[in-house]
Design a protein around this motif. Structure first.
Motif, PDB file in Angstrom:
ATOM      1  N   ARG A  54       2.314   3.650  -9.701  1.00 46.99           N
ATOM      2  CA  ARG A  54       1.200   3.301  -8.982  1.00 46.99           C
ATOM      3  C   ARG A  54       1.258   1.642  -9.213  1.00 46.99           C
ATOM      4  O   ARG A  54       0.885   0.966  -8.402  1.00 46.99           O
ATOM      5  CB  ARG A  54      -0.066   3.941  -9.345  1.00 46.99           C
ATOM      6  N   ALA A  55       1.381   1.059 -10.577  1.00 43.73           N
ATOM      7  CA  ALA A  55       1.236  -0.262 -10.723  1.00 43.73           C
ATOM      8  C   ALA A  55       2.296  -1.273  -9.972  1.00 43.73           C
ATOM      9  O   ALA A  55       2.212  -2.228  -9.817  1.00 43.73           O
ATOM     10  CB  ALA A  55       1.103  -0.528 -12.322  1.00 43.73           C
ATOM     11  N   VAL A  56       3.390  -0.333  -9.837  1.00 45.89           N
ATOM     12  CA  VAL A  56       4.445  -1.047  -9.114  1.00 45.89           C
ATOM     13  C   VAL A  56       4.449  -1.068  -7.616  1.00 45.89           C
ATOM     14  O   VAL A  56       5.674  -1.254  -6.663  1.00 45.89           O
ATOM     15  CB  VAL A  56       5.924  -0.965  -9.843  1.00 45.89           C
ATOM     16  N   GLY A  57       3.354  -0.344  -7.258  1.00 48.63           N
ATOM     17  CA  GLY A  57       3.268  -0.141  -6.014  1.00 48.63           C
ATOM     18  C   GLY A  57       4.058   1.186  -5.118  1.00 48.63           C
ATOM     19  O   GLY A  57       4.116   1.282  -4.022  1.00 48.63           O
ATOM     20  N   MET A  58       4.359   2.132  -5.921  1.00 45.43           N
ATOM     21  CA  MET A  58       4.875   3.191  -5.541  1.00 45.43           C
ATOM     22  C   MET A  58       4.026   4.305  -4.801  1.00 45.43           C
ATOM     23  O   MET A  58       2.683   4.159  -5.401  1.00 45.43           O
ATOM     24  CB  MET A  58       5.419   3.897  -6.651  1.00 45.43           C
ATOM     25  N   SER A  59       4.053   5.058  -3.550  1.00 47.04           N
ATOM     26  CA  SER A  59       3.256   6.054  -3.291  1.00 47.04           C
ATOM     27  C   SER A  59       3.173   6.991  -4.073  1.00 47.04           C
ATOM     28  O   SER A  59       4.055   7.306  -4.870  1.00 47.04           O
ATOM     29  CB  SER A  59       3.736   6.211  -1.598  1.00 47.04           C
TER      30      SER A  59
END
Length: 159
Positions: free
Chosen positions: A79-84
């Motif tokens: 989540r922190a690296v922008g993954m869904s």
């Protein structure tokens, strides 16, 4: 690609090592995980409802295994690296119940990390370019302002 500094690499390695599974049967409560990861109880229950975590029930309470703790850490990092959440679910599903897909999971993650690093390097280059351009514009504006101030003083003296 630019490599991270020694301190960043050391900190990242320590973080990853702290989330490696242990051989013991250590269990964690939902409140403990909530505090450790800085997320709400509701978020943990949401991940459980999505099938990403599978706590045992002991005397009516949730008891999370070391595996659940590691999975929660992976979810948070994703989540922190922008993954869904769908992508995170896909990554976790590649592993399988007993690690049979671990190599597939690692291949996928390495590819995804390479993509993210390339994207971040591109963003950094764009930011550096923008900073350099803004620096040039600021310098020109400062020179123009200084010239106007000098000319304003000359006009005031002539009157």
């Amino acid at each position: 690609m630019t490599k991270p500094g020694r301190v960043a690499t050391k900190n990242a390695a320590a973080f990853v090592a702290s989330h490696r599974p242990a051989a013991d049967g250590e269990l964690f409560g939902i409140t403990e995980l909530s505090r450790e990861f800085g997320i709400s109880l509701r978020a943990i229950r949401f991940y459980e409802d999505r099938g990403l975590l599978a706590p045992r029930r002991i005397n009516g309470g949730r008891a999370y295994s070391r595996r659940d703790r590691v999975r929660l850490g992976l979810i948070q990092r994703g989540r922190a690296v922008g993954m869904s959440l769908a992508e995170i679910e896909h990554i976790l599903s590649l592993y399988g119940d007993h690690g049979e897909g671990h190599a597939k999971q690692l291949d996928y993650l390495i590819g995804r990390i390479d993509e993210a690093m390339t994207e971040l390097d591109t963003r950094r280059l764009n930011i550096e370019t923008m900073l350099a351009e803004l620096d040039v514009v600021r310098g020109e504006l400062q020179r123009e302002l200084a010239a106007k101030r000098r000319n304003g003083k000359k006009i005031g003296k002539a009157a």
